[in-house]
Design an enzyme around this catalytic site. Sequence first.
Site, mmCIF file in Angstrom:
data_model
loop_
_atom_site.group_PDB
_atom_site.id
_atom_site.type_symbol
_atom_site.label_atom_id
_atom_site.label_comp_id
_atom_site.label_asym_id
_atom_site.label_seq_id
_atom_site.Cartn_x
_atom_site.Cartn_y
_atom_site.Cartn_z
ATOM 1 N N SER A 41 0.626 -1.250 0.259
ATOM 2 C CA SER A 41 0.144 0.034 -0.068
ATOM 3 C C SER A 41 0.960 1.169 0.053
ATOM 4 O O SER A 41 0.489 2.400 -0.284
ATOM 5 C CB SER A 41 -1.039 -0.066 1.171
ATOM 6 O OG SER A 41 -0.043 0.186 2.466
ATOM 7 N N LYS A 78 1.139 4.159 6.727
ATOM 8 C CA LYS A 78 -0.059 4.709 5.972
ATOM 9 C C LYS A 78 0.780 6.149 6.124
ATOM 10 O O LYS A 78 1.455 6.674 6.858
ATOM 11 C CB LYS A 78 -1.274 4.874 6.152
ATOM 12 C CG LYS A 78 -1.911 3.503 5.999
ATOM 13 C CD LYS A 78 -2.041 3.099 4.622
ATOM 14 C CE LYS A 78 -2.936 1.646 4.778
ATOM 15 N NZ LYS A 78 -2.618 0.802 3.697
#
Length: 183
Positions: A41, A78
Amino acid sequence: MQKCLERSRRLRIGRVLFGIALILVFLRLYIFIPTEVTGISMYPTLNPNDRVVMSTVSSINRFDIIVFTDPMNKTVVKRVIGLPGDSVRYEQDNLYINNKIVKEPFLKRSEISGEPGLWTSNFTMINDNENKVPEDHYFLMGDNRRYSYDSRFYGSISREEVLGKVVMMYYPSDKINFFSQIP
């Protein structure tokens, strides 16, 4: 006399080295903690199995990379996109924060620009009938927007869920990098 002075000197050096060792252990256990990146990600910024150091005492700003516990109780990495009170939306690969276009320099890379179509699908953040990030929360996204399970799906995360801010990548050794605030 000389032996006594030499012994005293060795004791002082030993105490200093022991003190330094204690400080380093404290910093490693509580302040600068290594962690491993899992998943794709954060590609191309971070790859699976990259190793990073997170700081547990750093303030969090927009575009910082953080480590947190997601709603599925997994430790993930993230990027902070929205801060408390921000409205967040995407239109045609443009990020709008509080209705103003905000540039994302970390996405200006050949791995991304060579891809056809939108890198980030259009969306508007909606949270409990409001379009703002709640107080003490962050809106997070992975850099690999097409393959990132992030705040677009599970909403913003609370400050309490943040484990730390990524300050350095140390493995693989040819990619050592210190992360600083992006303007």
